[in-house]
Design a protein around this motif. Structure first.
Motif, PDB file in Angstrom:
ATOM      1  N   UNK A  59       0.839  -1.210   0.000  1.00  6.16           N
ATOM      2  CA  UNK A  59       0.000   0.000   0.000  1.00  6.16           C
ATOM      3  C   UNK A  59       0.867   1.252   0.000  1.00  6.16           C
ATOM      4  N   UNK A  60       1.911   1.250   0.818  1.00  6.17           N
ATOM      5  CA  UNK A  60       2.830   2.395   0.860  1.00  6.17           C
ATOM      6  C   UNK A  60       3.499   2.636  -0.472  1.00  6.17           C
ATOM      7  N   UNK A  61       3.857   1.552  -1.147  1.00 12.07           N
ATOM      8  CA  UNK A  61       4.488   1.673  -2.470  1.00 12.07           C
ATOM      9  C   UNK A  61       3.532   2.322  -3.472  1.00 12.07           C
ATOM     10  N   UNK A  62       2.289   1.857  -3.488  1.00  9.72           N
ATOM     11  CA  UNK A  62       1.305   2.393  -4.433  1.00  9.72           C
ATOM     12  C   UNK A  62       1.070   3.880  -4.169  1.00  9.72           C
ATOM     13  N   UNK A  63       0.994   4.257  -2.906  1.00  6.59           N
ATOM     14  CA  UNK A  63       0.753   5.661  -2.565  1.00  6.59           C
ATOM     15  C   UNK A  63       1.939   6.539  -2.948  1.00  6.59           C
ATOM     16  N   UNK A  67       6.245   7.177 -10.416  1.00  7.22           N
ATOM     17  CA  UNK A  67       5.842   6.770 -11.765  1.00  7.22           C
ATOM     18  C   UNK A  67       5.066   5.452 -11.670  1.00  7.22           C
ATOM     19  N   UNK A  68       3.817   5.543 -11.230  1.00  3.60           N
ATOM     20  CA  UNK A  68       3.001   4.346 -11.035  1.00  3.60           C
ATOM     21  C   UNK A  68       2.304   3.976 -12.344  1.00  3.60           C
ATOM     22  N   UNK A  69       2.922   3.078 -13.081  1.00  2.76           N
ATOM     23  CA  UNK A  69       2.348   2.617 -14.349  1.00  2.76           C
ATOM     24  C   UNK A  69       1.338   1.510 -14.068  1.00  2.76           C
ATOM     25  N   UNK A  70       0.450   1.215 -15.016  1.00  2.00           N
ATOM     26  CA  UNK A  70      -0.485   0.092 -14.823  1.00  2.00           C
ATOM     27  C   UNK A  70       0.238  -1.230 -14.540  1.00  2.00           C
ATOM     28  N   UNK A  71       1.394  -1.439 -15.173  1.00  2.00           N
ATOM     29  CA  UNK A  71       2.149  -2.680 -14.947  1.00  2.00           C
ATOM     30  C   UNK A  71       2.653  -2.750 -13.507  1.00  2.00           C
ATOM     31  N   UNK A  72       3.147  -1.635 -12.982  1.00  5.84           N
ATOM     32  CA  UNK A  72       3.633  -1.620 -11.597  1.00  5.84           C
ATOM     33  C   UNK A  72       2.488  -1.801 -10.606  1.00  5.84           C
ATOM     34  N   UNK A  73       1.360  -1.203 -10.913  1.00  2.00           N
ATOM     35  CA  UNK A  73       0.185  -1.357 -10.061  1.00  2.00           C
ATOM     36  C   UNK A  73      -0.280  -2.816 -10.044  1.00  2.00           C
ATOM     37  N   UNK A  74      -0.263  -3.452 -11.211  1.00  2.00           N
ATOM     38  CA  UNK A  74      -0.649  -4.867 -11.299  1.00  2.00           C
ATOM     39  C   UNK A  74       0.328  -5.758 -10.548  1.00  2.00           C
ATOM     40  N   UNK A 130      -4.722   2.987  -4.060  1.00  2.00           N
ATOM     41  CA  UNK A 130      -4.773   3.928  -5.184  1.00  2.00           C
ATOM     42  C   UNK A 130      -5.705   5.100  -4.855  1.00  2.00           C
ATOM     43  N   UNK A 131      -6.797   4.825  -4.181  1.00  2.00           N
ATOM     44  CA  UNK A 131      -7.714   5.889  -3.777  1.00  2.00           C
ATOM     45  C   UNK A 131      -7.043   6.835  -2.774  1.00  2.00           C
ATOM     46  N   UNK A 132      -6.211   6.290  -1.884  1.00  2.00           N
ATOM     47  CA  UNK A 132      -5.449   7.149  -0.973  1.00  2.00           C
ATOM     48  C   UNK A 132      -4.467   8.014  -1.746  1.00  2.00           C
ATOM     49  N   UNK A 191     -10.534   2.441 -13.615  1.00  2.00           N
ATOM     50  CA  UNK A 191      -9.423   1.759 -12.938  1.00  2.00           C
ATOM     51  C   UNK A 191      -9.630   0.250 -12.996  1.00  2.00           C
ATOM     52  N   UNK A 192      -8.679  -0.403 -13.630  1.00  2.00           N
ATOM     53  CA  UNK A 192      -8.704  -1.872 -13.689  1.00  2.00           C
ATOM     54  C   UNK A 192      -7.354  -2.387 -13.251  1.00  2.00           C
ATOM     55  N   UNK A 193      -7.370  -3.166 -12.184  1.00  2.00           N
ATOM     56  CA  UNK A 193      -6.118  -3.725 -11.662  1.00  2.00           C
ATOM     57  C   UNK A 193      -6.172  -5.230 -11.829  1.00  2.00           C
ATOM     58  N   UNK A 194      -5.310  -5.724 -12.716  1.00  2.00           N
ATOM     59  CA  UNK A 194      -5.222  -7.177 -12.910  1.00  2.00           C
ATOM     60  C   UNK A 194      -3.922  -7.654 -12.286  1.00  2.00           C
ATOM     61  N   UNK A 195      -4.027  -8.410 -11.181  1.00  2.00           N
ATOM     62  CA  UNK A 195      -2.813  -8.872 -10.489  1.00  2.00           C
ATOM     63  C   UNK A 195      -1.894  -9.649 -11.417  1.00  2.00           C
ATOM     64  N   UNK A 196      -0.617  -9.348 -11.339  1.00  2.00           N
ATOM     65  CA  UNK A 196       0.361 -10.084 -12.173  1.00  2.00           C
ATOM     66  C   UNK A 196       1.609 -10.339 -11.375  1.00  2.00           C
TER      67      UNK A 196
END
Length: 196
Positions: A59-63, A67-74, A130-132, A191-196
Motif C-alpha cells: 500500500x505504501x508503495x502504491x501511494x 511513476x506508477x504505471x499500470x504494470x507496476x500497479x498490477x 490507489x484511492x489514498x 481503474x482496472x487492476x489485474x494482479x500479475x
C-alpha cells in the motif's frame, strides 16, 4: 484546500469509527462473558500480528511511487495476493497449535474463520491504496465507516443470538465483505487492476 478537506474527512471518519466501536463494546460487554471475549482477543491478536506482515509495504508503495504505471500497479497487487494468501494459510495452519498453547479450543475456531479474511483482503487492497494516492478520502471514509458499522451491528446481533465469541469473528468477516463491495462500487472510473 483539497488537503484541508481530506484531513477533515479523515479526522471525522476516524472518530466516527471510534464512537461506533465504543457503543458496540458496551453491548458486547453485556452479551459475552470475559472468557468468551478473551478467546476472541487472543485469536485476534495473533491474526493482527499476521496482518502486519501481509501488507508487505504494498500500500505504501502504491501511494508513494512517483511513476506508477499500470504494470507496476498490477505487480504490486499480485504481490499482495501472494503474501495475503500465504499468511492466511499460515494462520489456518497455526490455529490448532495456538489453541493447544492457550488451552482454549475456541482460538482455533476463530483463527480458522479469520484466515478466510486473508483470502478476501487483497481483492480491494490495491484499489484502496490507489484511492489514498488520489486523495479520495471521502470515498475511503464511506468504506471504513460502513465496514465498521456492518461489523459491529453483525457482532452485536450474533452475540445476542448466542454465537458467543464467534459473533465477533463473523462480524469482522462481514465487515471485510462490505468493504470489498464498497471499494468495487466506489473505485475510480476506468481503474482496472489485474494482479500479475
Amino acid at each position: 484546500m483539497k488537503i484541508r478537506k481530506s484531513l477533515l474527512i479523515t479526522f471525522s471518519s476516524t472518530y466516527a469509527k471510534l464512537v461506533i466501536q465504543f457503543v458496540a463494546s458496551l453491548f458486547i460487554a453485556r452479551l459475552l462473558t470475559p472468557e468468551e471475549f478473551g478467546i476472541f482477543s487472543i485469536s485476534m491478536l495473533l491474526v493482527l500480528i499476521a496482518d502486519t506482515l501481509r501488507n508487505f509495504g504494498v500500500a505504501g508503495y502504491i501511494v508513494q511511487e512517483k511513476d506508477l504505471t499500470p504494470a507496476r500497479l498490477s505487480s504490486a497487487s499480485g504481490l499482495n495476493y501472494v503474501t495475503s494468501w500465504f499468511i492466511g494459510g499460515l494462520v489456518a495452519l497455526l490455529a490448532e497449535p495456538a489453541a493447544r498453547f492457550f488451552d482454549a479450543e475456541g482460538v482455533s475456531d476463530v483463527m480458522h474463520l479469520l484466515s478466510f479474511n486473508f483470502l478476501m483482503m487483497p481483492v480491494g487492497a490495491a484499489t484502496m491504496a490507489y484511492m489514498r494516492r488520489e486523495l479520495m478520502f471521502d470515498r475511503i471514509a464511506i468504506v471504513r465507516i460502513s465496514q465498521t458499522l456492518i461489523s459491529t451491528v453483525a457482532s452485536v446481533t450474533l452475540a445476542f443470538l448466542g454465537f458467543s465469541y464467534m459473533s465477533l469473528a463473523w462480524g469482522y468477516l462481514l465487515g471485510t465483505v462490505m468493504s470489498i463491495l464498497l471499494i468495487w462500487r466506489l473505485k475510480p472510473a476506468g481503474l482496472r487492476i489485474r494482479p500479475s
